[in-house]
Design a protein around this motif. Structure first.
Motif, PDB file in Angstrom:
ATOM      1  N   THR A 290       0.841  -1.195   0.000  1.00  0.00           N
ATOM      2  CA  THR A 290       0.000   0.000   0.000  1.00  0.00           C
ATOM      3  C   THR A 290       0.877   1.246   0.000  1.00  0.00           C
ATOM      4  OG1 THR A 290      -0.085   0.153   2.423  1.00  0.00           O
ATOM      5  CG2 THR A 290      -1.732  -1.248   1.343  1.00  0.00           C
ATOM      6  N   ASP A 291       0.253   2.387  -0.266  1.00  0.00           N
ATOM      7  CA  ASP A 291       1.001   3.645  -0.262  1.00  0.00           C
ATOM      8  C   ASP A 291       1.650   3.895   1.100  1.00  0.00           C
ATOM      9  OD1 ASP A 291       0.124   3.926  -2.825  1.00  0.00           O
ATOM     10  OD2 ASP A 291      -1.262   5.577  -2.426  1.00  0.00           O
ATOM     11  N   THR A 292       0.912   3.628   2.161  1.00  0.00           N
ATOM     12  CA  THR A 292       1.448   3.840   3.505  1.00  0.00           C
ATOM     13  C   THR A 292       2.637   2.930   3.764  1.00  0.00           C
ATOM     14  OG1 THR A 292      -0.728   4.496   4.337  1.00  0.00           O
ATOM     15  CG2 THR A 292       0.893   3.790   5.966  1.00  0.00           C
ATOM     16  N   GLU A 293       2.562   1.683   3.323  1.00  0.00           N
ATOM     17  CA  GLU A 293       3.671   0.748   3.516  1.00  0.00           C
ATOM     18  C   GLU A 293       4.911   1.198   2.747  1.00  0.00           C
ATOM     19  OE1 GLU A 293       0.854  -3.229   4.099  1.00  0.00           O
ATOM     20  OE2 GLU A 293       1.995  -2.913   2.250  1.00  0.00           O
TER      21      GLU A 293
ATOM     22  N   ALA B 146       0.241  17.699   8.273  1.00  0.00           N
ATOM     23  CA  ALA B 146       1.284  17.153   7.408  1.00  0.00           C
ATOM     24  C   ALA B 146       0.838  15.852   6.740  1.00  0.00           C
ATOM     25  CB  ALA B 146       2.560  16.923   8.219  1.00  0.00           C
ATOM     26  N   VAL B 147       0.204  14.968   7.512  1.00  0.00           N
ATOM     27  CA  VAL B 147      -0.281  13.698   6.941  1.00  0.00           C
ATOM     28  C   VAL B 147      -1.343  13.961   5.889  1.00  0.00           C
ATOM     29  CG1 VAL B 147      -1.541  11.581   7.473  1.00  0.00           C
ATOM     30  CG2 VAL B 147       0.310  12.334   8.977  1.00  0.00           C
ATOM     31  N   PHE B 148      -2.264  14.886   6.153  1.00  0.00           N
ATOM     32  CA  PHE B 148      -3.305  15.234   5.179  1.00  0.00           C
ATOM     33  C   PHE B 148      -2.670  15.776   3.903  1.00  0.00           C
ATOM     34  CE2 PHE B 148      -6.122  18.442   3.302  1.00  0.00           C
ATOM     35  CZ  PHE B 148      -7.240  17.653   3.020  1.00  0.00           C
ATOM     36  N   ALA B 149      -1.663  16.651   4.045  1.00  0.00           N
ATOM     37  CA  ALA B 149      -1.001  17.223   2.875  1.00  0.00           C
ATOM     38  C   ALA B 149      -0.305  16.145   2.052  1.00  0.00           C
ATOM     39  CB  ALA B 149       0.001  18.293   3.312  1.00  0.00           C
ATOM     40  N   VAL B 150       0.312  15.181   2.720  1.00  0.00           N
ATOM     41  CA  VAL B 150       0.973  14.090   2.003  1.00  0.00           C
ATOM     42  C   VAL B 150      -0.050  13.256   1.234  1.00  0.00           C
ATOM     43  CG1 VAL B 150       2.286  11.943   2.294  1.00  0.00           C
ATOM     44  CG2 VAL B 150       2.943  13.994   3.568  1.00  0.00           C
ATOM     45  N   ARG B 151      -1.161  12.953   1.860  1.00  0.00           N
ATOM     46  CA  ARG B 151      -2.196  12.146   1.199  1.00  0.00           C
ATOM     47  C   ARG B 151      -2.743  12.852  -0.038  1.00  0.00           C
ATOM     48  NH1 ARG B 151      -4.456   7.917   4.134  1.00  0.00           N
ATOM     49  NH2 ARG B 151      -6.432   8.194   3.021  1.00  0.00           N
ATOM     50  N   ARG B 152      -2.806  14.171  -0.012  1.00  0.00           N
ATOM     51  CA  ARG B 152      -3.364  14.925  -1.131  1.00  0.00           C
ATOM     52  C   ARG B 152      -2.331  15.271  -2.195  1.00  0.00           C
ATOM     53  NH1 ARG B 152      -8.244  17.584  -0.345  1.00  0.00           N
ATOM     54  NH2 ARG B 152      -7.916  18.167  -2.548  1.00  0.00           N
ATOM     55  N   ARG B 153      -1.069  15.508  -1.802  1.00  0.00           N
ATOM     56  CA  ARG B 153      -0.122  16.120  -2.731  1.00  0.00           C
ATOM     57  C   ARG B 153       1.102  15.282  -3.076  1.00  0.00           C
ATOM     58  NH1 ARG B 153      -2.959  20.068  -5.152  1.00  0.00           N
ATOM     59  NH2 ARG B 153      -4.023  21.394  -3.629  1.00  0.00           N
TER      60      ARG B 153
END
Length: 264
Positions: free
Chosen positions: A109-112, A250-257
């Motif tokens: 997954t992306d997180t992994e 920061a986590v939200f920004a990473v998920r979006r950008r």
């Protein structure tokens, strides 16, 4: 009539995928002498710079000795250098080499993928923090951690926050070489505004109030309170809330950008 069954392809587990990604990233880290220098030696050099700078600052009224201020600031410096400064070029390099794009075609997954890239730096950070605390207590006369749970919470929260900030900064970074420039704003703001080089208590009240809102200030506050004690509940709540808010942003920004493919 007999029937035959074909075995299903074995599926990997999340732990197995993370382990494989971490081992591969560790090999790359060991081969990169610049990254090794940043991870292992630069934090020690910066602690010396912190102590030299504190010689010119009056610590009266802060409740900290010169060595205590330098060592607690050093923990924050390890977090910034080993996690943030090390991971930004790592993410950029993997993106530009199409490693991230290829990994997304598999089961990970992306997180992994992001976590596996970060784990070697995180492991080095945790080991260095443990050694630093142990050496300071055993050889430098620094008092033992007064509230270990706060110290551990501050370090772990700092790892997550700076890892997320590194991933986001990589989206603004075109090449590995340009990472030296894109990481400097956060590095200098954190070093001089979040209490690493100069404890916030010695700053003017209005400046201290502004610096308290910076991304890493809450982490540094938790680390110092956990190691040296003395912080009141209100300060700890504000520090924890500030760090958690910045981490969520920061986590939200990473998920979006976050960019998974090379920049053109």
């Amino acid at each position: 009539m007999t029937t035959t069954t074909t075995p299903q392809a074995a599926r990997t587990t999340a732990a197995g995928r993370l382990g494989a990604l971490t081992r591969a990233e560790l090999v790359l880290l060991v081969r990169n002498r610049t990254a090794l220098f940043v991870s292992l030696l630069m934090p020690l050099l910066m602690i010396g710079s912190i102590r030299a700078g504190l010689d010119r600052v009056g610590l009266e009224g802060t409740g900290m000795s010169l060595v205590e201020a330098a060592m607690t600031g050093g923990v924050g410096m390890v977090l910034v250098i080993v996690v943030y400064l090390n991971l930004v070029p790592a993410y950029v390099a993997r993106r530009e080499e199409l490693v991230l794009k290829r990994l997304r075609t598999g089961e990970a997954t992306d997180t992994e993928i992001l976590t596996g890239t970060a784990l070697p730096s995180v492991a080095i950070t945790l080991v260095q923090c443990v050694i630093m605390v142990g050496a300071a207590v055993a050889f430098l006369g620094v008092r033992a951690p007064q509230r270990p749970e706060l110290l551990v919470a501050g370090v772990l929260l700092g790892v997550v926050l700076l890892g997320a900030l590194a991933a986001y900064t990589s989206t603004l970074t075109r090449t590995v070489e340009s990472a030296q420039l894109t990481t400097m704003p956060l590095f200098f703001v954190t070093a001089f505004g979040s209490g690493l080089f100069v404890p916030l208590e010695v700053l003017p009240e209005r400046v201290e109030a502004v610096c308290a809102l910076l991304p890493v200030t809450g982490v540094v506050t938790l680390v110092r309170a956990g190691w040296l004690g003395g912080a009141d509940t209100g300060d700890l709540v504000r520090a924890g809330a500030t760090a958690l808010v910045w981490t969520a942003v920061a986590v939200f920004a990473v998920r979006r950008r976050f960019r998974w493919e090379p920049r053109h």
